[in-house]
Design an enzyme around this catalytic site. Structure first.
Site, PDB file in Angstrom:
ATOM      1  N   ASP A 179       0.837  -1.203   0.000  1.00  0.00           N
ATOM      2  CA  ASP A 179       0.000   0.000   0.000  1.00  0.00           C
ATOM      3  C   ASP A 179       0.872   1.253   0.000  1.00  0.00           C
ATOM      4  OD1 ASP A 179       0.706  -0.857   2.691  1.00  0.00           O
ATOM      5  OD2 ASP A 179      -0.512   0.812   3.413  1.00  0.00           O
ATOM      6  N   GLU A 185       0.064  -0.976   5.699  1.00  0.00           N
ATOM      7  CA  GLU A 185       1.104  -0.424   6.592  1.00  0.00           C
ATOM      8  C   GLU A 185       0.913   1.050   6.843  1.00  0.00           C
ATOM      9  OE1 GLU A 185       4.959   1.512   7.634  1.00  0.00           O
ATOM     10  OE2 GLU A 185       3.695   1.795   5.871  1.00  0.00           O
TER      11      GLU A 185
END
Length: 388
Positions: free
Chosen positions: A10, A74
Site C-alpha cells: 500500500d 502499513e
C-alpha cells in the site's frame, strides 16, 4: 530457526499536480522509475518476489526456512495486514532468528566529513502518539466577540508546543552507537571528535538540532498536522480542533511525553484525546553474535563493496515490523537503496522515484541475502566489527 522478509504494497495518496509523470505510471525517465511506492515500499515487495524468481530459475533449494510477509495496510498501522500475519505465525509457535523490514537506507552525502555511502540499519524505531486537541466555547455573533475564543486558545496552546520542543536526548539512545561505529569514517578532525563523544557530546547535539533529518534522531518530535475550526465568517466558532503527531525518542515513553505536553500547554480548557499511542520498539541485538547483523554485513560487502562501515541506527518513522516483537527480538529495518539528501522529500512527496540501477541492486541484495542465510553457524566477523 527461520527468518522473515517483510514489505508492504500500500502507498499514501498522490495527485498528478507537481509530478513529472503520472504518479501511478511507473514511467522510466532518465534512468529513474517514477511513481508512488517506488521507494515506499513496492520496491521491497517486488524486489523480494523478483529475487525469489531468479533463485527458482536456478533451481535453488534454500536450506534455512524463511517467510515472506507482504502487508497491504502499513500506511494505516497494519492492523489487517502485518498484525494478522504476526498473530497467525504466533499461533503456530513460529520463532524467527531475525526479521528484515523497510526503514533506514544507504546514506550518501548526509553526514559532513564522511565520503563513503553509509549503510544505516535501524535497530529500533520511534514510538508514536497521535492526539486530538480541542477547545469548546459558546457560539455567538462576531460583532460582540469575547476576549478569547476557541481558535485563539487552541492556537496559543499549539504555539507553545512548537516553541518549546521536547528535550534534546542525544546520547541516551542508539544515535550514540551510530556515531561510534562511524567514527573511523570521518575525516580529520571529525574522526577525533566522534571518537571522544564523552567530551564533545554537547557540541554534536547542538549540530544535530540544526537540521530536521538529524534533529529527529535526538528528541521526540512534534508535528501539528491538522487544524479545523469555524462554521461561518460572522459566527464565533463553537469549537476548534487539531491533530498533533509525536514521534517518541527511544529513551522516552508515551506517559512521559504526555506529561510534558500537558505541562507545556498548561491550560485546562484544552482537551487532549489520544487517538493512537505506543512506546518506542525494543532495541535489537547489534554485536558479533547477532546472526542477522553478520548476514547483512556480508551481503552488503557482496553487493555494495564501496560502502563504508555498517552502522546501527534509529528508524524515525514506523513500520509493520513493530507487530512482530513476540516472534523475535532481532528486528532490523533496512532498505538497500542509496539515498542522497534530495531523495528524502520524495518519500510521501512529489516525484518519488528509484533509479533502475538502484532497483537492480536491491534485487541483487535480496538474492544474495537468501543464499548467505543458508549457513548453520555465523560467518567470521568482518574486521570492522565492534565490541560493545
Amino acid at each position: 530457526m527461520p527468518y522473515m522478509l517483510l514489505a508492504h504494497m500500500d502507498v499514501v495518496p498522490a495527485s498528478q499536480e507537481g509530478w513529472h509523470v503520472p504518479p501511478f505510471s511507473a514511467q522510466e525517465l532518465d534512468g529513474f522509475i517514477y511513481g508512488r511506492g517506488t521507494v515506499d515500499n513496492k520496491n521491497s515487495a517486488i524486489g523480494i518476489l523478483q529475487a525469489l524468481e531468479f533463485l527458482l530459475r536456478r533451481d535453488y533449494r534454500p536450506r534455512r526456512s524463511f517467510y515472506i510477509g507482504i502487508g497491504h495496510d502499513e500506511e494505516v498501522s497494519g492492523r489487517k495486514g502485518a498484525m494478522k500475519i504476526a498473530a497467525l505465525l504466533e499461533t503456530r509457535g513460529v520463532k524467527l532468528v531475525f526479521l528484515l523490514d523497510e526503514g533506514s537506507v544507504i546514506l550518501d552525502g548526509f553526514l559532513e566529513g564522511i565520503k563513503k555511502p553509509v549503510p544505516l540499519i535501524a535497530i529500533t524505531e520511534k514510538g508514536s502518539i497521535t492526539a486530538n486537541f480541542s477547545v469548546e466555547s459558546a457560539p455567538g455573533h462576531s460583532s460582540a466577540p469575547p476576549k478569547e475564543m476557541s481558535i485563539g486558545i487552541l492556537a496559543a496552546a499549539l504555539s507553545r508546543l512548537e516553541q518549546n520542543p521536547m528535550p534534546n536526548l542525544f546520547g541516551q539512545g542508539p544515535e550514540i552507537m551510530t556515531l561510534e561505529y562511524l567514527a573511523s569514517e570521518f575525516s580529520f578532525p571529525l574522526n577525533l571528535i566522534m571518537s571522544n563523544l564523552w567530551l564533545f557530546s554537547p557540541v554534536i547535539s547542538r549540530i544535530f538540532e540544526q537540521k530536521p533529518s538529524t534533529n529527529a534522531l535526538i528528541r521526540t518530535t512534534t508535528a501539528i498536522t491538522m487544524f479545523n475550526a469555524g462554521i461561518k465568517s460572522n459566527v464565533i466558532p463553537p469549537s476548534a480542533k487539531a491533530t498533533v503527531n509525536f514521534r517518541i525518542h527511544p529513551s522516552q515513553t508515551v506517559e512521559e511525553v504526555l506529561e510534558i505536553v500537558k505541562n507545556t500547554i498548561a491550560d485546562d480548557r484544552v482537551k487532549i484525546d489520544i487517538q493512537e499511542a505506543f512506546d518506542p520498539l525494543p532495541i535489537s541485538p547489534w554485536d558479533d553474535r547477532a546472526f542477522g547483523v553478520q548476514i547483512f554485513r556480508r551481503t552488503l560487502l557482496d553487493v555494495f563493496p564501496d560502502v563504508g562501515s555498517v552502522a546501527p541506527g534509529i528508524c524515525i518513522g514506523n513500520t509493520d515490523s513493530r507487530h512482530f516483537t513476540n516472534l523475535t527480538d532481532a528486528i532490523y529495518r533496512f532498505n538497500p537503496v542509496v539515498f542522497k539528501p534530495d531523495d528524502v522529500p520524495r518519500v510521501h512527496g512529489l516525484n518519488e522515484r528509484i533509479s533502475v540501477e538502484g532497483y537492480e541492486k536491491q534485487v541483487e541484495f535480496l538474492f544474495q541475502l537468501i543464499q548467505n542465510s543458508d549457513i548453520s553457524k555465523l560467518p567470521k566477523p568482518h574486521a570492522e566489527s565492534h565490541e560493545l
